[in-house]
Each structure stands twice: as C-alpha cells, then as structure tokens.
Design a protein around this motif. Structure first.
Motif, PDB file in Angstrom:
ATOM      1  N   ASP A  79       0.869  -1.180   0.000  1.00 52.66           N
ATOM      2  CA  ASP A  79       0.000   0.000   0.000  1.00 52.66           C
ATOM      3  C   ASP A  79       0.907   1.232   0.000  1.00 52.66           C
ATOM      4  O   ASP A  79       1.661   1.456   0.947  1.00 52.66           O
ATOM      5  N   THR A  80       0.839   2.029  -1.059  1.00 49.78           N
ATOM      6  CA  THR A  80       1.716   3.204  -1.160  1.00 49.78           C
ATOM      7  C   THR A  80       0.955   4.516  -0.940  1.00 49.78           C
ATOM      8  O   THR A  80       1.458   5.588  -1.259  1.00 49.78           O
ATOM      9  N   ASP A  81      -0.240   4.434  -0.388  1.00 48.28           N
ATOM     10  CA  ASP A  81      -1.066   5.623  -0.151  1.00 48.28           C
ATOM     11  C   ASP A  81      -0.330   6.579   0.791  1.00 48.28           C
ATOM     12  O   ASP A  81      -0.097   6.246   1.962  1.00 48.28           O
ATOM     13  N   PRO A  82       0.039   7.784   0.313  1.00 45.45           N
ATOM     14  CA  PRO A  82       0.800   8.724   1.163  1.00 45.45           C
ATOM     15  C   PRO A  82      -0.015   9.251   2.343  1.00 45.45           C
ATOM     16  O   PRO A  82       0.547   9.799   3.295  1.00 45.45           O
ATOM     17  N   GLU A  83      -1.343   9.078   2.278  1.00 44.88           N
ATOM     18  CA  GLU A  83      -2.199   9.547   3.371  1.00 44.88           C
ATOM     19  C   GLU A  83      -2.188   8.589   4.552  1.00 44.88           C
ATOM     20  O   GLU A  83      -2.622   8.949   5.650  1.00 44.88           O
ATOM     21  N   LYS A  84      -1.719   7.377   4.344  1.00 49.93           N
ATOM     22  CA  LYS A  84      -1.719   6.377   5.412  1.00 49.93           C
ATOM     23  C   LYS A  84      -0.412   6.411   6.191  1.00 49.93           C
ATOM     24  O   LYS A  84       0.648   6.720   5.644  1.00 49.93           O
ATOM     25  N   SER A  85      -0.517   6.079   7.455  1.00 44.41           N
ATOM     26  CA  SER A  85       0.675   6.046   8.313  1.00 44.41           C
ATOM     27  C   SER A  85       1.514   4.822   7.978  1.00 44.41           C
ATOM     28  O   SER A  85       1.034   3.871   7.353  1.00 44.41           O
ATOM     29  N   ALA A  86       2.760   4.845   8.438  1.00 40.90           N
ATOM     30  CA  ALA A  86       3.645   3.692   8.240  1.00 40.90           C
ATOM     31  C   ALA A  86       3.053   2.467   8.928  1.00 40.90           C
ATOM     32  O   ALA A  86       3.135   1.352   8.402  1.00 40.90           O
ATOM     33  N   GLU A  87       2.456   2.671  10.103  1.00 38.51           N
ATOM     34  CA  GLU A  87       1.836   1.545  10.816  1.00 38.51           C
ATOM     35  C   GLU A  87       0.724   0.917   9.977  1.00 38.51           C
ATOM     36  O   GLU A  87       0.651  -0.314   9.854  1.00 38.51           O
ATOM     37  N   GLU A  88      -0.145   1.748   9.399  1.00 39.34           N
ATOM     38  CA  GLU A  88      -1.237   1.226   8.566  1.00 39.34           C
ATOM     39  C   GLU A  88      -0.687   0.466   7.359  1.00 39.34           C
ATOM     40  O   GLU A  88      -1.167  -0.623   7.028  1.00 39.34           O
ATOM     41  N   LYS A  89       0.309   1.045   6.692  1.00 40.72           N
ATOM     42  CA  LYS A  89       0.876   0.410   5.497  1.00 40.72           C
ATOM     43  C   LYS A  89       1.541  -0.924   5.838  1.00 40.72           C
ATOM     44  O   LYS A  89       1.367  -1.906   5.121  1.00 40.72           O
ATOM     45  N   LEU A  90       2.286  -0.942   6.951  1.00 41.57           N
ATOM     46  CA  LEU A  90       2.978  -2.175   7.332  1.00 41.57           C
ATOM     47  C   LEU A  90       1.978  -3.239   7.790  1.00 41.57           C
ATOM     48  O   LEU A  90       2.104  -4.422   7.437  1.00 41.57           O
ATOM     49  N   ARG A  91       0.971  -2.818   8.549  1.00 38.66           N
ATOM     50  CA  ARG A  91      -0.066  -3.741   9.007  1.00 38.66           C
ATOM     51  C   ARG A  91      -0.800  -4.348   7.804  1.00 38.66           C
ATOM     52  O   ARG A  91      -1.011  -5.565   7.731  1.00 38.66           O
ATOM     53  N   ASN A  92      -1.176  -3.478   6.851  1.00 35.74           N
ATOM     54  CA  ASN A  92      -1.886  -3.961   5.665  1.00 35.74           C
ATOM     55  C   ASN A  92      -1.017  -4.892   4.825  1.00 35.74           C
ATOM     56  O   ASN A  92      -1.502  -5.888   4.280  1.00 35.74           O
ATOM     57  N   TYR A  93       0.261  -4.555   4.730  1.00 36.79           N
ATOM     58  CA  TYR A  93       1.198  -5.374   3.948  1.00 36.79           C
ATOM     59  C   TYR A  93       1.298  -6.774   4.550  1.00 36.79           C
ATOM     60  O   TYR A  93       1.203  -7.780   3.840  1.00 36.79           O
ATOM     61  N   LEU A  94       1.455  -6.835   5.876  1.00 37.89           N
ATOM     62  CA  LEU A  94       1.558  -8.131   6.544  1.00 37.89           C
ATOM     63  C   LEU A  94       0.255  -8.916   6.402  1.00 37.89           C
ATOM     64  O   LEU A  94       0.263 -10.107   6.060  1.00 37.89           O
ATOM     65  N   LYS A  95      -0.864  -8.268   6.644  1.00 37.20           N
ATOM     66  CA  LYS A  95      -2.156  -8.958   6.561  1.00 37.20           C
ATOM     67  C   LYS A  95      -2.438  -9.462   5.147  1.00 37.20           C
ATOM     68  O   LYS A  95      -2.923 -10.587   4.968  1.00 37.20           O
ATOM     69  N   ASP A  96      -2.110  -8.654   4.146  1.00 35.08           N
ATOM     70  CA  ASP A  96      -2.338  -9.075   2.758  1.00 35.08           C
ATOM     71  C   ASP A  96      -1.448 -10.254   2.383  1.00 35.08           C
ATOM     72  O   ASP A  96      -1.882 -11.182   1.688  1.00 35.08           O
ATOM     73  N   ARG A  97      -0.174 -10.211   2.836  1.00 31.86           N
ATOM     74  CA  ARG A  97       0.729 -11.326   2.539  1.00 31.86           C
ATOM     75  C   ARG A  97       0.225 -12.616   3.183  1.00 31.86           C
ATOM     76  O   ARG A  97       0.285 -13.690   2.592  1.00 31.86           O
ATOM     77  N   LEU A  98      -0.276 -12.523   4.417  1.00 39.83           N
ATOM     78  CA  LEU A  98      -0.765 -13.706   5.123  1.00 39.83           C
ATOM     79  C   LEU A  98      -2.101 -14.188   4.558  1.00 39.83           C
ATOM     80  O   LEU A  98      -2.323 -15.390   4.407  1.00 39.83           O
ATOM     81  N   LYS A  99      -2.981 -13.248   4.234  1.00 40.12           N
ATOM     82  CA  LYS A  99      -4.309 -13.615   3.711  1.00 40.12           C
ATOM     83  C   LYS A  99      -4.188 -14.343   2.377  1.00 40.12           C
ATOM     84  O   LYS A  99      -5.024 -15.191   2.046  1.00 40.12           O
ATOM     85  N   ALA A 100      -3.142 -14.040   1.628  1.00 35.99           N
ATOM     86  CA  ALA A 100      -2.938 -14.701   0.330  1.00 35.99           C
ATOM     87  C   ALA A 100      -2.828 -16.213   0.487  1.00 35.99           C
ATOM     88  O   ALA A 100      -3.196 -16.966  -0.424  1.00 35.99           O
ATOM     89  N   PHE A 101      -2.372 -16.679   1.663  1.00 30.42           N
ATOM     90  CA  PHE A 101      -2.217 -18.117   1.876  1.00 30.42           C
ATOM     91  C   PHE A 101      -3.552 -18.835   2.073  1.00 30.42           C
ATOM     92  O   PHE A 101      -3.588 -20.058   2.169  1.00 30.42           O
ATOM     93  N   GLN A 102      -4.624 -18.078   2.123  1.00 31.14           N
ATOM     94  CA  GLN A 102      -5.950 -18.696   2.151  1.00 31.14           C
ATOM     95  C   GLN A 102      -6.372 -19.142   0.749  1.00 31.14           C
ATOM     96  O   GLN A 102      -7.344 -19.881   0.593  1.00 31.14           O
ATOM     97  N   LEU A 103      -5.638 -18.692  -0.274  1.00 30.42           N
ATOM     98  CA  LEU A 103      -5.934 -19.054  -1.657  1.00 30.42           C
ATOM     99  C   LEU A 103      -5.129 -20.284  -2.065  1.00 30.42           C
ATOM    100  O   LEU A 103      -3.939 -20.381  -1.772  1.00 30.42           O
ATOM    101  N   GLU A 104      -5.776 -21.210  -2.762  1.00 30.52           N
ATOM    102  CA  GLU A 104      -5.105 -22.449  -3.159  1.00 30.52           C
ATOM    103  C   GLU A 104      -3.877 -22.175  -4.031  1.00 30.52           C
ATOM    104  O   GLU A 104      -2.845 -22.832  -3.894  1.00 30.52           O
ATOM    105  N   GLY A 105      -3.976 -21.196  -4.934  1.00 31.28           N
ATOM    106  CA  GLY A 105      -2.851 -20.880  -5.813  1.00 31.28           C
ATOM    107  C   GLY A 105      -1.619 -20.449  -5.033  1.00 31.28           C
ATOM    108  O   GLY A 105      -0.493 -20.829  -5.371  1.00 31.28           O
TER     109      GLY A 105
END
Length: 199
Positions: A75-101
C-alpha cells in the motif's frame, strides 16, 4: 509448420509454465520431468525447448513471473501512516495463503530453497529476493520510527527478518502442512508484530 505469432508464442510459454507450476506443486520439482511437463501442457519436445532450455529455466521463469506481481501487496497511499501500510502489507501477505494458488506457490518455494546446489546461480537469486522484501519492510519500519509511530530502539534488521520469517512460516504451515491461516490468526499476528515494533 506455420510460424506462431508473438502473441501465440507468449500464450504457449504461459501454458507451459502453468502446467509446470501445477506439477511442481503436486509432485515436487525434483520428481517432475520435462516429459511430464510436455504431456501436461500438450506440447512436443521441440515445442517446449523453443521456450525453455531446461526444467530449471521453467522454474526460474515461474519465480520471475511471480515476483513481478509482488508489488501489488504494498500500500503506497501517502495519506496512510507507516503503521497502517505495514499492518496492511503483513495482513495481505498472510491472507494470500488462504488461496489455493498461493498455497501451491508455497509448496514450490519450499523446495526452491533446498535447490541451490542443483540450479546454478540460485543462491544469488534467493539472496536478491530476500534483500528486496527486507528492503521494503525496513523502509516502512524506518518511516514509522521517524514519524514516532514505532520505538526509536526498534531493531530494524531483526524486525524485517522476523516479518519475513512469519510470512514464510505461515506459507509452510498453510501450503505444506495443510493448516490454513484464519482471519483471526491474521489479525492477531499483525497486532502482535505492530505491538513489538512499538516497544
């Protein structure tokens, strides 16, 4: 034999890579032969060697294609804090493992890590991939430290290592062990990591 157009050549290449991807995930890289890939992709020996010089070439091409998509998690949204971007990055990376691919990808990459003595230059590629991901994470952590969101004592190198270890560990658990991460586990993992960064 009529010459294939550039578009059809590219489609055939992707067809071969997709067939190999499924085979590598199901049987493993080492147990998959070029003949297996030819049969699964429905191409001749000549047809496959037009596109790839070896099985290793196919694997490296699959990794390259996957890595070209890696930025979409960030997430490169300049309006978001570093905490939000890092949290979203981690959650998105982990959530991807719910997909079979993605779980298939995790099974392939697990074997990939064990092949540096089999495929030339693999260690260099692995190092390059690690430093790319670590660089993204360290940049976000430093941004958070500068903004006062994370502790000034936060060990950036170690925190990036921990982040990558968590993602890879979940990949092994979800992809190879069949213990797919839940939404609650994703949320709690992100909360604990951010809490660690805040000190």
């Amino acid at each position: 034999m009529p010459k294939l157009s550039e578009e059809k050549m590219q489609l055939r290449r992707i067809q071969i890579m997709n067939a190999a991807f499924d085979l590598f995930a199901e049987k493993g890289y080492s147990a998959t032969s070029m003949r297996d890939i030819m049969q699964a992709a429905n191409v001749s020996k000549g047809g496959i060697y037009v596109h790839f010089s070896s099985k290793a070439d196919i694997l490296l091409s699959i990794i390259d294609m996957h890595d070209q998509r890696r930025d979409h998690f960030l997430d490169t949204d300049p309006e978001k804090s570093a905490e939000e971007k890092l949290r979203n990055y981690l959650k998105d990376r982990l959530k991807a493992f719910q997909l079979e691919g993605t779980r298939k990808w995790a099974r392939i990459i697990l074997e990939f890590w064990s092949l540096p003595n089999v495929i030339p230059n693999l260690q260099e590629l692995d190092d390059e991939r690690y430093h790319f991901f670590a660089g993204v994470i360290k940049s976000l952590i430093r941004e958070g430290i500068q903004a006062g969101e994370f502790s000034s004592d936060c060990p950036v190198e170690e925190a990036a290592y921990l982040f990558i270890s968590m993602v890879n560990g979940v990949g092994v658990m979800s992809g190879s062990m069949g213990r797919v991460i839940t939404d609650r586990q994703i949320e709690e993992t992100a909360n604990m990591f951010i809490h660690y960064l805040k000190g």
